[in-house]
Design an enzyme around this catalytic site. Structure first.
Site, PDB file in Angstrom:
ATOM      1  N   HIS A 178       0.792  -1.234   0.000  1.00  0.00           N
ATOM      2  CA  HIS A 178       0.000   0.000   0.000  1.00  0.00           C
ATOM      3  C   HIS A 178       0.824   1.283   0.000  1.00  0.00           C
ATOM      4  CE1 HIS A 178      -0.092  -0.119   4.735  1.00  0.00           C
ATOM      5  NE2 HIS A 178       1.102  -0.372   4.229  1.00  0.00           N
ATOM      6  N   HIS A 179       2.152   1.184  -0.136  1.00  0.00           N
ATOM      7  CA  HIS A 179       3.000   2.377  -0.171  1.00  0.00           C
ATOM      8  C   HIS A 179       3.449   2.745  -1.585  1.00  0.00           C
ATOM      9  CE1 HIS A 179       3.034   2.280   4.122  1.00  0.00           C
ATOM     10  NE2 HIS A 179       3.775   1.189   4.209  1.00  0.00           N
ATOM     11  N   ALA A 180       2.871   2.120  -2.593  1.00  0.00           N
ATOM     12  CA  ALA A 180       3.244   2.431  -3.972  1.00  0.00           C
ATOM     13  C   ALA A 180       2.320   3.510  -4.538  1.00  0.00           C
ATOM     14  CB  ALA A 180       3.179   1.183  -4.838  1.00  0.00           C
ATOM     15  N   ASN A 211      -0.658   5.094   2.577  1.00  0.00           N
ATOM     16  CA  ASN A 211      -0.499   6.402   1.931  1.00  0.00           C
ATOM     17  C   ASN A 211      -0.584   6.335   0.414  1.00  0.00           C
ATOM     18  OD1 ASN A 211       1.961   4.978   1.925  1.00  0.00           O
ATOM     19  ND2 ASN A 211       3.201   6.836   2.001  1.00  0.00           N
TER      20      ASN A 211
END
Length: 341
Positions: free
Chosen positions: A147-149, A192
């Site tokens: 989920h940080h891409a 994010n």
């Protein structure tokens, strides 16, 4: 309620795409194989009291699917090994052909899990406003949760966002039945990347419950962000989640849920800064699953973070993380089996 011949939990896994990391690397790559083997031993070895569970190797994501979410130039540069040294350091993995295959399977397995709960939905009930009956209500990927891409960059061990790609593919491939999607992100770090990817896309709502003291990059705005105080345990965490999640689901009315079931809020986690017990995490899982089941919402499970203090796969610390990751899927199997369909 849904009526089916048998409850089934299709699971996909990508640990066959092995990446050998440098000595001392802090990423616990072996956990994926250990989680999958443990689940196969537990769920395939039992008949009574456990629903049918299938295991399949994660397919690799296609360029078309990746480009529903990510910049084509970014994707091609990664394929061709043209990331800068800084980009590779920010992602956290050295580039190799093996790492490309692993990244593609990390996305492809979540896309496959999404298809498992959506594939024949359009064929069963075309009445206006009617919910479809999927072949399986839950499915899972024993990986993913990246989920940080962002569209054109990655960070935090994430090259591509598997959940974002799977969500966009669902909207593209099932326009008659998948109109609203909710991402429920319970990793200790904020989701994010997904917050930014869906900032201007009302069809996808983002929910993130995470540690207030654990941002490693700039905070982004999810549709709903819940910040949990550092050191919080089961009671505080579960109170916040139970207060907000069911009402959010009723407000959004999603046709599909993605559950990022990171176990890094666990008290044994090296990076988490929260103090949840294994039982607390299992209650978290059950809250998410019961909320989805009560409303008949197909749900895709992904793995997310979990970082043992001791990186020896034989250590007790490593075992705590593996056990909690297994719980995410075993709890789903138990919920399916005990629910009336």
């Amino acid at each position: 309620m849904h009526s089916r011949l048998r409850p089934e939990l299709p699971l996909f896994y990508n640990d066959v795409y092995r990446v050998d990391l440098p000595d001392g690397h802090r990423f616990p790559m072996e956990k994926y194989r250990l989680v999958r083997e443990g689940l196969q031993g537990e769920l395939l070895g039992r008949v009574n009291g456990i629903p049918a569970v299938s295991f399949a190797v994660s397919p690799t994501a296609s360029l078309d699917d990746l480009c529903t979410t990510h910049d084509k130039g970014y994707v091609e540069r990664y394929f061709e090994g043209r990331f800068t040294n800084r980009e590779n350091r920010t992602v956290g993995f050295p580039w190799s052909e093996a790492s490309v295959k692993r990244s593609l399977s990390s996305v492809g397995g979540t896309v496959a899990a999404m298809h498992a709960v959506c594939a024949d939905g359009e064929l069963r009930d075309r009445r206006p406003g009617a919910r479809r009956t999927p072949p399986s209500l839950f499915s899972g990927h024993i990986a993913g949760g990246t989920h940080h891409a962002f569209s054109d960059r990655g960070e935090g061990f994430c090259v591509f966002s598997d959940i974002a790609v799977a969500a966009n593919v669902a909207l593209r491939d099932y326009p008659e039945t998948i109109r609203q999607i909710l991402i429920v992100d319970c990793d200790v770090h904020q989701g994010n990347g997904n917050a930014v990817l869906f900032k201007s896309k009302p069809e996808v709502s983002t929910f993130s419950i995470h540690c207030k003291a654990n941002y490693f990059s700039e905070k982004e705005d999810s549709d709903v962000d819940i910040e949990v105080e550092e050191g919080a345990g089961d009671e505080e965490y579960l109170s916040l989640l139970s207060e907000r999640l069911p009402s959010l689901v009723d407000h959004v009315r999603p046709d599909l849920i993605f559950y990022q079931g990171g176990v890094d809020p666990l008290e044994h986690d090296r990076l988490g800064r929260l103090s949840l017990t294994r039982e607390g995490l299992r209650l978290r899982n059950r809250l998410v699953y019961d909320t989805a089941l009560a409303r008949g919402i197909p749900t895709v499970l992904t793995m997310g973070g979990g970082y043992p203090k001791d990186l020896d796969p034989a250590s007790e610390d490593f075992g705590h993380i593996v056990r909690s990751h297994r719980d995410v899927y075993e709890d789903a199997a138990a919920c399916i089996n005990t629910s009336a369909f």
